[in-house]
Scaffold this motif. Sequence first.
Motif, PDB file in Angstrom:
ATOM      1  N   GLY A 114      35.443  51.571  35.993  1.00 19.39           N
ATOM      2  CA  GLY A 114      36.403  51.679  37.694  1.00 19.39           C
ATOM      3  C   GLY A 114      35.862  50.095  38.032  1.00 19.39           C
ATOM      4  O   GLY A 114      37.231  49.601  38.207  1.00 19.39           O
ATOM      5  N   LEU A 115      35.072  49.585  38.011  1.00 21.79           N
ATOM      6  CA  LEU A 115      35.217  47.975  38.359  1.00 21.79           C
ATOM      7  C   LEU A 115      35.651  47.331  37.177  1.00 21.79           C
ATOM      8  O   LEU A 115      36.231  46.357  37.420  1.00 21.79           O
ATOM      9  N   ALA A 116      35.003  47.953  35.916  1.00 25.23           N
ATOM     10  CA  ALA A 116      36.157  46.925  34.921  1.00 25.23           C
ATOM     11  C   ALA A 116      37.299  46.532  34.979  1.00 25.23           C
ATOM     12  O   ALA A 116      38.058  45.481  34.324  1.00 25.23           O
ATOM     13  N   THR A 117      37.997  48.322  34.971  1.00 22.53           N
ATOM     14  CA  THR A 117      39.499  48.257  35.398  1.00 22.53           C
ATOM     15  C   THR A 117      40.041  46.974  35.935  1.00 22.53           C
ATOM     16  O   THR A 117      41.005  46.613  35.967  1.00 22.53           O
ATOM     17  N   ASN A 118      39.190  47.099  37.544  1.00 21.99           N
ATOM     18  CA  ASN A 118      40.381  46.114  38.723  1.00 21.99           C
ATOM     19  C   ASN A 118      39.534  44.815  38.298  1.00 21.99           C
ATOM     20  O   ASN A 118      40.369  44.160  38.362  1.00 21.99           O
ATOM     21  N   VAL A 119      38.622  44.831  37.758  1.00 17.88           N
ATOM     22  CA  VAL A 119      37.811  43.428  36.875  1.00 17.88           C
ATOM     23  C   VAL A 119      39.236  42.673  36.391  1.00 17.88           C
ATOM     24  O   VAL A 119      39.796  41.485  35.743  1.00 17.88           O
ATOM     25  N   ILE A 120      39.724  44.235  34.943  1.00 14.91           N
ATOM     26  CA  ILE A 120      40.656  42.848  33.775  1.00 14.91           C
ATOM     27  C   ILE A 120      41.923  43.188  34.452  1.00 14.91           C
ATOM     28  O   ILE A 120      42.429  41.666  34.041  1.00 14.91           O
ATOM     29  N   VAL A 121      42.617  44.083  35.520  1.00 13.15           N
ATOM     30  CA  VAL A 121      43.722  43.610  35.872  1.00 13.15           C
ATOM     31  C   VAL A 121      43.945  42.729  36.957  1.00 13.15           C
ATOM     32  O   VAL A 121      45.038  41.975  36.627  1.00 13.15           O
ATOM     33  N   SER A 122      42.937  42.500  37.038  1.00 11.59           N
ATOM     34  CA  SER A 122      42.688  41.601  38.667  1.00 11.59           C
ATOM     35  C   SER A 122      42.859  40.341  37.822  1.00 11.59           C
ATOM     36  O   SER A 122      44.041  39.013  38.314  1.00 11.59           O
ATOM     37  N   SER A 123      41.961  39.972  36.277  1.00  9.95           N
ATOM     38  CA  SER A 123      42.601  38.462  35.663  1.00  9.95           C
ATOM     39  C   SER A 123      43.710  38.268  35.255  1.00  9.95           C
ATOM     40  O   SER A 123      44.543  37.293  35.605  1.00  9.95           O
ATOM     41  N   MET A 124      44.363  39.972  34.801  1.00  8.79           N
ATOM     42  CA  MET A 124      45.283  39.338  33.983  1.00  8.79           C
ATOM     43  C   MET A 124      46.307  38.865  35.171  1.00  8.79           C
ATOM     44  O   MET A 124      47.610  37.499  35.010  1.00  8.79           O
ATOM     45  N   LEU A 125      45.773  39.450  36.324  1.00  7.57           N
ATOM     46  CA  LEU A 125      47.331  39.207  37.884  1.00  7.57           C
ATOM     47  C   LEU A 125      47.005  37.547  37.889  1.00  7.57           C
ATOM     48  O   LEU A 125      48.144  36.698  37.906  1.00  7.57           O
ATOM     49  N   VAL A 126      46.071  37.508  38.033  1.00  8.55           N
ATOM     50  CA  VAL A 126      45.710  36.136  39.070  1.00  8.55           C
ATOM     51  C   VAL A 126      45.935  35.550  37.052  1.00  8.55           C
ATOM     52  O   VAL A 126      46.679  33.963  37.658  1.00  8.55           O
ATOM     53  N   LEU A 127      45.850  34.910  35.603  1.00 12.11           N
ATOM     54  CA  LEU A 127      46.295  34.836  34.829  1.00 12.11           C
ATOM     55  C   LEU A 127      47.807  34.056  35.684  1.00 12.11           C
ATOM     56  O   LEU A 127      48.034  33.477  34.739  1.00 12.11           O
ATOM     57  N   GLY A 128      48.625  35.342  34.976  1.00 10.30           N
ATOM     58  CA  GLY A 128      49.520  35.337  34.675  1.00 10.30           C
ATOM     59  C   GLY A 128      50.839  34.924  35.579  1.00 10.30           C
ATOM     60  O   GLY A 128      51.381  33.382  36.130  1.00 10.30           O
ATOM     61  N   GLY A 129      50.199  34.929  37.107  1.00  6.24           N
ATOM     62  CA  GLY A 129      50.817  34.100  38.435  1.00  6.24           C
ATOM     63  C   GLY A 129      50.348  32.855  38.561  1.00  6.24           C
ATOM     64  O   GLY A 129      51.489  32.204  38.303  1.00  6.24           O
ATOM     65  N   SER A 130      49.041  32.531  38.199  1.00  6.46           N
ATOM     66  CA  SER A 130      48.899  31.056  38.430  1.00  6.46           C
ATOM     67  C   SER A 130      49.481  30.425  37.300  1.00  6.46           C
ATOM     68  O   SER A 130      50.024  29.437  37.146  1.00  6.46           O
ATOM     69  N   ALA A 131      49.774  30.361  36.008  1.00  8.26           N
ATOM     70  CA  ALA A 131      50.636  30.479  34.737  1.00  8.26           C
ATOM     71  C   ALA A 131      52.221  30.550  35.257  1.00  8.26           C
ATOM     72  O   ALA A 131      52.760  28.678  34.587  1.00  8.26           O
ATOM     73  N   THR A 132      52.429  30.988  36.096  1.00 13.72           N
ATOM     74  CA  THR A 132      53.670  30.911  36.100  1.00 13.72           C
ATOM     75  C   THR A 132      54.170  29.860  37.207  1.00 13.72           C
ATOM     76  O   THR A 132      54.991  29.204  37.355  1.00 13.72           O
ATOM     77  N   VAL A 133      53.260  29.341  38.193  1.00 16.78           N
ATOM     78  CA  VAL A 133      53.619  29.264  38.740  1.00 16.78           C
ATOM     79  C   VAL A 133      52.917  28.102  38.797  1.00 16.78           C
ATOM     80  O   VAL A 133      54.157  26.524  39.348  1.00 16.78           O
ATOM     81  N   THR A 134      52.689  27.028  37.932  1.00 14.22           N
ATOM     82  CA  THR A 134      51.464  25.966  37.515  1.00 14.22           C
ATOM     83  C   THR A 134      53.218  25.187  36.650  1.00 14.22           C
ATOM     84  O   THR A 134      53.474  24.231  35.993  1.00 14.22           O
ATOM     85  N   ASP A 135      53.881  26.821  35.927  1.00  8.46           N
ATOM     86  CA  ASP A 135      55.033  26.048  34.500  1.00  8.46           C
ATOM     87  C   ASP A 135      56.131  25.427  35.079  1.00  8.46           C
ATOM     88  O   ASP A 135      57.068  24.497  35.336  1.00  8.46           O
ATOM     89  N   LEU A 136      56.201  26.462  37.245  1.00 12.93           N
ATOM     90  CA  LEU A 136      57.683  25.876  37.335  1.00 12.93           C
ATOM     91  C   LEU A 136      57.976  25.124  38.554  1.00 12.93           C
ATOM     92  O   LEU A 136      58.451  24.032  39.093  1.00 12.93           O
ATOM     93  N   THR A 137      56.240  24.921  38.673  1.00 12.53           N
ATOM     94  CA  THR A 137      55.936  24.002  40.447  1.00 12.53           C
ATOM     95  C   THR A 137      55.215  22.908  39.724  1.00 12.53           C
ATOM     96  O   THR A 137      55.245  22.011  40.064  1.00 12.53           O
ATOM     97  N   GLY A 138      54.652  22.669  38.678  1.00 14.80           N
ATOM     98  CA  GLY A 138      53.652  21.949  38.414  1.00 14.80           C
ATOM     99  C   GLY A 138      51.903  22.109  39.867  1.00 14.80           C
ATOM    100  O   GLY A 138      51.436  21.372  39.343  1.00 14.80           O
TER     101      GLY A 138
END
Length: 661
Positions: A127-151
Amino acid sequence: MSSSEVLPQGAGYGVGLTWLQARYTPFSPSNSEEFSSAYRSVKPGLIAAGIVSAWTWAATLLQSSAVAYKYGISGPWWYAGGATIQVLLFAQLAAKLKLNAPYAHTWLEIVYTRWGPIAHSVFLFFGLATNVIVSSMLVLGGSATVTDLTGMSTIAACFLIPIGVAIYVVAGGMRATLLCDYTHTTVLFAIIFVFTFTVYATSPKIGSFEKMHELLTTVAETSPVPGNAGGSYLTIRSKNGLVFGVINIIGNFATVQFNDQAYWQRAIASKPATCVKAYLYGGLAWFAIPFIFSTTLGLSAVALRNDPAMRVLTPDDVSAGLPAPAAAAALLGKSGAAALLIVLFLAVTSATAAELIAVSSVLTYDIYKRYLNPRATEAQIMRVSHLMVAAFAIFMGLAGLVFFFIGVSLGWLYMGVILGSAVVPIALCVTWRKANKIGCMLGAVLGFFLGIMSWLVATATLNDNVINVTTTGGDFEMLTGNLVSIFVGGVVSVISSLIWPENFDFDITRSMNSPHVQQSFADETDFKEDIKEESLSKTPSEKDEKDLQQVFIEEEKELDPVELQKAFNFAAWCSVILLLIFIIIIPLPLFFAQTIFGVRGFTAWVTIGIIWAFASALTVIILPLFESRAALAMVARGVLKDIFKNGSGKYDASPGELSKA
Ligand SMILES: NC(N)=O
């Protein structure tokens, strides 16, 4: 969000909504049942919006567009269909949850109550491994987009997203999370419609179905798609599209849903009588998001390949999910890029909120209350729940950062290999009286090790013994590991349960956390003291009690086992029929017939997608408003009263108002 903003806007209006809710309605998040499960009183429209929101990640928009870019119209179908069926099937688990453990806070409580601490620890890991993996994926995807578009610095984005979201989760708990899900989903649909109508109706670069068809046909003439009928983008006959479909279906089963408390939590928060409906609505509504988004922007990225405003995409750009942002910018310039940033940001923040409250519930009820302080008081539970939201937000930031520096992709994090073996055992634990404890544990553990082994063996075999982040992320390598993991977990647990069946009647899980049982227990022990202390520290205790009584009476009515069994049967039929429609009845005849859509066929295909998206928007935007008309009127009345006489609008209802809201 501009780089100068310190916290996401969600934090601001999340806190505002929570304040309105606490002041003008009976729902105050200062109670642990309300905080983690919204008193199990949420109606199906809002639960469906919450499901849509939690299941819409950055990958949902970016990777679906990448497969549309690579494989043509089959990519959106396989992406959307391949991840919708899990939500539909989850309706069955949701029905069984209400039938077999109606007062559970987490799915892991059921595992503990049925099978004890060793099984609980094993499944806690998954259960916790799932939450950690999904959360990492969210933060990774979200932060890459924010960086790409706003610097903005990726490091800052990795932390600001979860911390900003944590503020509204701590302030408002589960119900605030669902309300923010609702607002996010509303804006998400609005922006998706802007893109869709721009591409298929107004853009001077495309602007019609005919033009899109013509541009896609022209591109295919010079660069045909390998493995597609006639090299065309306009066919479901795509061999690589089909392979992706299989990977996506297995990956989504294996990665989340069944292991992720975030989806159980929506079932827990749901009114028992409408929980199946909520999951069916949620699944069908979610389908439209990746389908129409990628049929719009993913295909536009192909169609605009020769447009001077279109950025040239390398294979790395495509696997990073950049076709959609590139097409948005080519179509609408800076405002297109900004709109895309907003949808990604909303998707990531809602799903982040779902993960934060899910992990907080697991850590609070399955570790703190279970092992560290079984006699925790209400106040202690609330404190720990808040603390765990904050702690996991920081952990999420760190995890995102670690994966960012290691350089893994979103696709790599689709870690079905690690999580898949627990999927069938978890489902069996909640639904099947015969499920055997040792067999299910063994299935999960054996599947885990064999899944990893086969994944690495496949990687070595297919890549001249080179095993690294790139080679392990290959499609076939992942598919091998995922299949072995889910298959071993399923076969071992089912066969052992058939040979050595348990005969578990679910009585103890049914009474687990029941308010009635707790009350009588409290009368007999010194819990009474704790409860007395708490009630002394709370203010409007008499009214609270009446409200709670009202909720319990309503709840009991909805927990009629005959009705819940009927709901389960309905869920089983609907989900299986829809599953067949999504992955066999519609795509396979089109695949085998090698149909290449002409203008009329393509127009019909996309038009049906647009109509579906409208129906979805009505379900998750209008239905919750209609269902909550009494609560909205209550808030409006309160606000008006406050305007005319300060302080007179605060909620002070007779019992009965609660159930109406
Ligand atoms: N939620 C997914 N699988 O996009």
